[in-house]
Design a protein around this motif. Structure first.
Motif, short mmCIF file in Angstrom:
data_model
loop_
_atom_site.label_atom_id
_atom_site.label_comp_id
_atom_site.label_asym_id
_atom_site.label_seq_id
_atom_site.Cartn_x
_atom_site.Cartn_y
_atom_site.Cartn_z
N ALA A 35 0.85 -1.19 0.00
CA ALA A 35 0.00 0.00 0.00
C ALA A 35 0.88 1.23 0.00
CB ALA A 35 -0.90 -0.01 1.24
N GLY A 36 0.61 2.17 -0.91
CA GLY A 36 1.47 3.34 -1.03
C GLY A 36 0.79 4.62 -0.60
N THR A 37 1.44 5.73 -0.79
CA THR A 37 0.88 7.03 -0.45
C THR A 37 0.72 7.85 -1.71
OG1 THR A 37 3.09 7.91 -0.04
CG2 THR A 37 1.90 7.04 1.85
N ALA A 38 -0.21 8.77 -1.69
CA ALA A 38 -0.46 9.58 -2.87
C ALA A 38 0.41 10.82 -2.85
CB ALA A 38 -1.93 9.98 -2.91
N GLY A 86 -3.32 -1.15 5.68
CA GLY A 86 -2.04 -0.75 5.13
C GLY A 86 -1.76 0.72 5.34
N GLY A 87 -2.32 1.27 6.40
CA GLY A 87 -2.12 2.69 6.68
C GLY A 87 -3.12 3.60 6.00
N HIS A 88 -3.94 3.06 5.11
CA HIS A 88 -4.91 3.86 4.37
C HIS A 88 -6.27 3.89 5.09
CE1 HIS A 88 -2.57 4.17 0.56
NE2 HIS A 88 -2.02 3.05 1.03
N PRO A 89 -6.81 5.06 5.37
CA PRO A 89 -8.17 5.13 5.91
C PRO A 89 -9.14 4.55 4.87
CG PRO A 89 -7.05 7.23 6.16
CD PRO A 89 -6.19 6.40 5.25
N ILE A 90 -10.15 3.84 5.33
CA ILE A 90 -11.15 3.28 4.41
C ILE A 90 -12.43 4.09 4.52
CG2 ILE A 90 -12.55 1.26 3.88
CD1 ILE A 90 -10.29 -0.49 4.87
N GLU A 91 -12.86 4.64 3.41
CA GLU A 91 -14.08 5.43 3.36
C GLU A 91 -15.15 4.64 2.60
OE1 GLU A 91 -13.09 9.14 1.56
OE2 GLU A 91 -11.80 9.79 3.22
N VAL A 92 -16.28 4.41 3.24
CA VAL A 92 -17.34 3.59 2.66
C VAL A 92 -18.50 4.47 2.19
CG1 VAL A 92 -18.97 1.72 3.06
CG2 VAL A 92 -16.71 1.66 4.15
N ALA A 328 -16.63 -10.28 3.45
CA ALA A 328 -16.27 -9.33 2.39
C ALA A 328 -15.29 -8.29 2.92
CB ALA A 328 -17.52 -8.64 1.85
N ALA A 329 -15.55 -7.80 4.12
CA ALA A 329 -14.64 -6.81 4.72
C ALA A 329 -13.28 -7.43 4.99
CB ALA A 329 -15.25 -6.26 6.01
N GLN A 330 -13.26 -8.66 5.49
CA GLN A 330 -11.98 -9.34 5.71
C GLN A 330 -11.20 -9.45 4.41
OE1 GLN A 330 -13.78 -12.96 7.75
NE2 GLN A 330 -11.90 -12.77 8.96
N MET A 331 -11.88 -9.80 3.33
CA MET A 331 -11.23 -9.98 2.05
C MET A 331 -10.68 -8.67 1.52
SD MET A 331 -13.95 -12.66 0.32
CE MET A 331 -13.17 -12.59 -1.30
N ILE A 332 -11.45 -7.60 1.64
CA ILE A 332 -11.01 -6.31 1.13
C ILE A 332 -9.79 -5.79 1.89
CG2 ILE A 332 -11.69 -3.88 0.93
CD1 ILE A 332 -14.56 -5.01 0.38
N VAL A 333 -9.82 -5.92 3.19
CA VAL A 333 -8.68 -5.47 4.00
C VAL A 333 -7.44 -6.28 3.64
CG1 VAL A 333 -7.74 -5.36 6.34
CG2 VAL A 333 -10.08 -4.58 5.89
N HIS A 334 -7.61 -7.59 3.48
CA HIS A 334 -6.47 -8.43 3.11
C HIS A 334 -5.94 -8.06 1.72
CE1 HIS A 334 -3.92 -12.01 2.96
NE2 HIS A 334 -4.35 -12.20 1.71
N ALA A 335 -6.86 -7.79 0.78
CA ALA A 335 -6.44 -7.43 -0.58
C ALA A 335 -5.61 -6.15 -0.59
CB ALA A 335 -7.67 -7.25 -1.47
N ILE A 336 -5.96 -5.22 0.29
CA ILE A 336 -5.21 -3.96 0.36
C ILE A 336 -3.89 -4.15 1.09
CG2 ILE A 336 -5.23 -1.60 1.30
CD1 ILE A 336 -8.33 -1.72 1.03
N GLU A 337 -3.92 -4.82 2.21
CA GLU A 337 -2.71 -4.97 3.03
C GLU A 337 -1.69 -5.91 2.41
OE1 GLU A 337 -4.38 -4.06 7.54
OE2 GLU A 337 -4.14 -6.15 6.90
N SER A 338 -2.15 -6.99 1.79
CA SER A 338 -1.21 -7.95 1.20
C SER A 338 -1.09 -7.80 -0.31
CB SER A 338 -1.67 -9.39 1.53
OG SER A 338 -1.65 -9.62 2.92
N GLY A 339 -1.89 -6.93 -0.88
CA GLY A 339 -1.82 -6.68 -2.31
C GLY A 339 -1.44 -5.25 -2.60
N SER A 340 -2.44 -4.38 -2.71
CA SER A 340 -2.18 -2.99 -3.04
C SER A 340 -3.42 -2.16 -2.74
CB SER A 340 -1.82 -2.87 -4.53
OG SER A 340 -1.76 -1.51 -4.94
#
Length: 410
Positions: A35-38, A86-92, A328-340
């Motif tokens: 996960a990167g920064t903008a 991954g350090g990124h706030p999640i906005e729903v 679904a939330a578990q999957m999304i968090v994992h996708a961001i933290e372990s993916g991008s």
């Protein structure tokens, strides 16, 4: 259950959730997998925006509420209460599709146009079948929810699911049926994507075991269900497999009971939400239930306990599709933290093959076709009316109810 087969009651339909990650995080992002920064954010980590497109209104609004409550509890659990991945706030952002595929697609296109990169949902199979191609066309991650149609599995490289599928329902039911050879099986369902998927699944599973499988399909809009109950009994089936979704379930069970179907044949159906328990009345003792989930089915494992506590403390009520939102939330968090946080290909790669503890128990995302392997349950109803409660008969391991592998996602 359209929710499988309770997509039987399941309105298997429940709602389309749409998740995306903001596309503005391109410049200054780290490599895929991190996960990167903008850039231009003053060193602050840019948010990941997630859109939930689901049925906040309409026939499946009760199921949509369960999904949404589960998602919020899952997000709190997976982020350890920080609401960050991954350090990124999640906005729903939530959008109401009212169970209409056209509305769901329109909402999804709007979100994609704003740079969202993750789609999540859906509770209705008809909606899911429209959302999945959209995800592939726009290369956004799509995590379908309670929608049980088997067609979603393996449909493309960007589509995953956080709920079960019809084939898993049928395999669970098969453990209740014994030898199917030579038996006549009638699938009673609505003439919808969900109902047709169940007919196909029963033919694929029980038909291959020697059963003669037929169907009685009612229009989803039908409110007088007596003619369909009569037609079912007239066929003299050994087994009636009921796959029903939506608000007409009480009328269906009344008709089946009044027309003697429950006494003339063995009836198997999916266990729907808590509100459906009183619908069966004394007839509940005559029905065998396969179950996607009911509170307590997971054996009160640590993740299930976290889900139940999280939903309850927020003022909600844990129910049939709570795990679909939570997972679904578990999957999304994992996708961001372990993916991008921005690269959907990296997100998908992180999810493929992932094994994890979910509310239902041990689960795994099959890499080949993105099927969600998970335990299923069988149950009986004890008591009647408002006192009716499911009693667990068996917890079936995910390997026993694993659907056949679909074609490689493309």
């Amino acid at each position: 259950m359209r929710c499988s087969l309770t997509d039987t009651l399941r309105s298997r339909s429940v709602r389309a959730l749409t998740l995306f990650t903001v596309g503005a995080l391109v410049a200054g992002c780290s490599s895929a997998g991190t996960a990167g920064t903008a850039s231009g954010s003053g060193g602050k980590t840019a948010p990941v925006r997630v859109g939930l497109v689901y049925s906040r209104s309409g026939l499946l609004s009760a199921y949509g509420k369960q999904y949404e409550e589960g998602f919020k509890a899952g997000l709190a659990y997976a982020t350890h209460g920080t609401n960050k991945a991954g350090g990124h706030p999640i906005e729903v952002t939530e959008e109401d599709d009212a169970g209409d595929p056209a509305k769901a697609v329109a909402a999804a296109k709007t979100l994609v146009g704003k740079g969202y990169k993750i789609l999540a949902g859906t509770t209705d199979s008809g909606v899911a079948l429209q959302m999945a191609p959209l995800a592939a066309q726009n290369e956004v991650l799509y995590v379908s929810g309670p929608a049980a149609t088997d067609a979603v599995t393996g449909v493309n490289a960007y589509t995953f699911r956080s709920g079960r599928q019809s084939y898993q329902d049928i395999l669970a039911a098969g453990t209740l049926l014994g030898d199917a050879k030579g038996k006549k099986v009638t699938v009673l369902a609505q003439n919808s994507a969900f109902g047709q998927a169940n007919v196909a699944a029963v033919k694929a599973v029980l038909g291959k075991k020697g059963a003669k499988v037929g169907s009685v399909l009612a229009p989803p809009s039908a409110t007088d269900l007596t003619p369909f109950a009569r037609q079912t009994r007239a066929g003299k089936p050994d087994l009636v497999f009921v796959a029903w979704a939506g608000a007409t379930a009480p009328a269906l069970w009344t008709a089946l009971n009044q027309q003697g179907v429950l006494d003339a044949s063995k009836v198997v159906t999916g266990l729907a939400g808590t509100a459906s328990y009183p619908v069966f009345g004394a007839a509940g003792a005559k029905v065998s239930f396969l179950a996607h989930y009911f509170p307590g089915a997971g054996g009160d494992n640590a993740v299930e306990k976290a889900m139940l506590d999280g939903i309850t403390k927020a003022g909600g009520t844990p129910d049939l599709f709570s795990p679909d939102g939570f997972t679904a939330a578990q999957m999304i968090v994992h996708a961001i933290e372990s993916g991008s946080a921005t690269d959907t290909k990296a997100m998908a790669d992180a999810l493929e093959g992932w094994s994890f503890d979910g509310p239902k128990g041990k689960e795994q995302i099959r890499a080949k076709d993105h099927a969600l392997l998970q335990p299923m349950f069988t149950a009986r109803l004890k008591g009647s009316g408002s006192a009716a409660r499911p009693q667990l008969i068996d917890s079936i391991p995910m390997t026993v109810v694993a659907p056949p592998a679909a074609g490689t996602a493309g």
